[in-house]
Design a protein around this motif. Structure first.
Motif, short mmCIF file in Angstrom:
data_model
loop_
_atom_site.label_atom_id
_atom_site.label_comp_id
_atom_site.label_asym_id
_atom_site.label_seq_id
_atom_site.Cartn_x
_atom_site.Cartn_y
_atom_site.Cartn_z
N ILE A 9 58.00 53.06 18.09
CA ILE A 9 59.36 53.24 18.62
C ILE A 9 59.50 52.68 20.04
N SER A 10 58.43 52.06 20.54
CA SER A 10 58.52 51.44 21.86
C SER A 10 59.24 50.10 21.75
N LYS A 11 59.69 49.57 22.88
CA LYS A 11 60.39 48.29 22.89
C LYS A 11 59.49 47.17 22.35
N GLU A 12 58.23 47.18 22.77
CA GLU A 12 57.29 46.14 22.31
C GLU A 12 57.07 46.24 20.80
N GLY A 13 56.95 47.50 20.31
CA GLY A 13 56.72 47.71 18.89
C GLY A 13 57.88 47.27 18.02
N SER A 58 50.23 38.59 13.49
CA SER A 58 51.12 39.57 14.13
C SER A 58 51.08 40.91 13.41
N LEU A 59 51.00 40.87 12.08
CA LEU A 59 50.91 42.11 11.31
C LEU A 59 49.62 42.86 11.62
N LEU A 60 48.52 42.11 11.75
CA LEU A 60 47.24 42.74 12.10
C LEU A 60 47.32 43.39 13.49
N GLY A 83 46.23 41.10 26.66
CA GLY A 83 46.27 39.69 27.01
C GLY A 83 46.28 38.79 25.80
N PHE A 84 45.47 39.15 24.79
CA PHE A 84 45.46 38.37 23.56
C PHE A 84 46.79 38.49 22.84
N ASP A 85 47.39 39.68 22.88
CA ASP A 85 48.69 39.88 22.26
C ASP A 85 49.73 38.95 22.89
N PHE A 86 49.70 38.84 24.22
CA PHE A 86 50.61 37.93 24.91
C PHE A 86 50.34 36.49 24.50
N LEU A 87 49.07 36.09 24.51
CA LEU A 87 48.73 34.71 24.17
C LEU A 87 49.16 34.36 22.76
N TRP A 88 49.00 35.30 21.83
CA TRP A 88 49.41 35.01 20.46
C TRP A 88 50.93 34.88 20.35
N GLN A 139 58.35 39.68 27.18
CA GLN A 139 58.18 41.11 27.35
C GLN A 139 56.74 41.47 27.75
N LEU A 140 55.76 40.68 27.28
CA LEU A 140 54.35 40.95 27.53
C LEU A 140 53.79 40.15 28.69
N ARG A 141 54.64 39.44 29.42
CA ARG A 141 54.17 38.49 30.43
C ARG A 141 53.32 39.16 31.52
N SER A 142 53.61 40.42 31.83
CA SER A 142 52.85 41.11 32.89
C SER A 142 51.41 41.40 32.45
#
Length: 295
Positions: A9-13, A58-60, A83-88, A139-142
């Protein structure tokens, strides 16, 4: 970033779930219409694979986060799971955008065809998916690894777009069979190709120096003069290239040369190259303004 059930329920999720749904729908429509089997040299298969791979990874990542497994996972070097999430997300933005452009260029379905609506919807969703991946990366840039945060800044996105469009400009020109030109046409198109490649290579070098951290915050103002000068040069390269290519495009594709028209594939690719180069020249103007040295 909080992992576990609350991640859903988070913005990223929510953003990641939307991205997963869009990517899945895109390749599902392609599969249903069997359109991934069309095209030349396996290009549509590559487009099909691009969205499947982006969807699967992304699903994983989503599963790892919502189950809390991400907290116990470690990655190589200084790159964290975030960091990997951002890079992907950033990579998928480029990957899916390139696939969407190729998809659009390969689109050749009659409006009377029963698969027309499915394929057209898939193209639209392909671009929307790429845009949503860009939103997720922003959104994940930080959480980006050291130095790599540059690619999610305004200047970083612009430089990335210049690199992508520059490659598209000369790629489409090569693919359009520029070697079929003769005499003055061949010399002119060769100049255009060299102009695009030189502009692209220089921009890639500057872009790469930013990413690996050679150009740091403390010397970025000094290097801005170099970036500004190079952007001005690239404006001239891509603008002159698009004009020259456009002139000879009209001479070859006006219906009076070898019975070619703008409806032909090669002429459409050459026209696409001209348009992309002109857009790139306009973006280089923006880049020059952003990097204009302080007086």
């Amino acid at each position: 970033m909080q992992n576990g059930p609350k991640y859903a329920i988070s913005k990223e999720g929510v953003i990641k779930l939307v991205v997963i749904a869009l990517a899945c729908t895109t390749f599902a429509l392609l599969a249903d219409a069997n359109y991934y089997l069309y095209g030349r040299k396996g290009r549509m298969e590559w487009v099909f694979a691009a969205f499947i791979i982006s969807f699967a990874i992304s699903l994983l990542l989503y599963i790892f986060r919502i189950t809390g497994a991400a907290d116990s996972m470690s990655t190589c070097g200084p790159c964290t799971f975030d960091g990997f999430d951002f890079l992907w997300s950033w990579f998928s933005t480029m990957w899916c955008l390139a696939a969407a452009v190729v998809f659009a260029l390969e689109f050749n379905v009659s409006s009377r065809s029963p698969i027309f609506a499915k394929v057209l919807s898939s193209i639209i969703l392909a671009f929307v998916t790429a845009i949503m991946y860009g939103v997720e990366a922003h959104q994940l840039r930080s959480r980006a690894p050291a130095h790599l945060g540059y690619i999610s800044t305004r200047k970083g996105w612009l430089k990335t777009a210049l690199v992508a469009l520059g490659a598209a400009a000369f790629g489409l020109l090569v693919d359009s069979g520029f070697l079929t030109c003769r005499a003055s046409c061949g010399q002119a198109i060769m100049y255009v190709l060299v102009a695009y490649v030189v502009g692209w290579v220089g921009t890639v070098i500057i872009w790469f120096l930013h990413i690996i951290g050679v150009i740091k915050a403390d010397n970025r103002r000094t290097f801005a003069t170099v970036e500004f000068s190079w952007s001005v040069i690239c404006i001239l390269l891509f603008l002159s290239g698009s004009i020259v290519s456009g002139v000879f495009l009209h001479k070859q594709c006006d219906g009076n040369y070898n019975n070619r028209t703008y409806r032909g594939l090669l002429c459409q690719q050459r026209l696409s190259s001209v348009i992309v180069a002109a857009i790139n020249a306009a973006l280089y103007i923006v880049d020059a303004v952003l990097n204009k040295p302080a007086t």
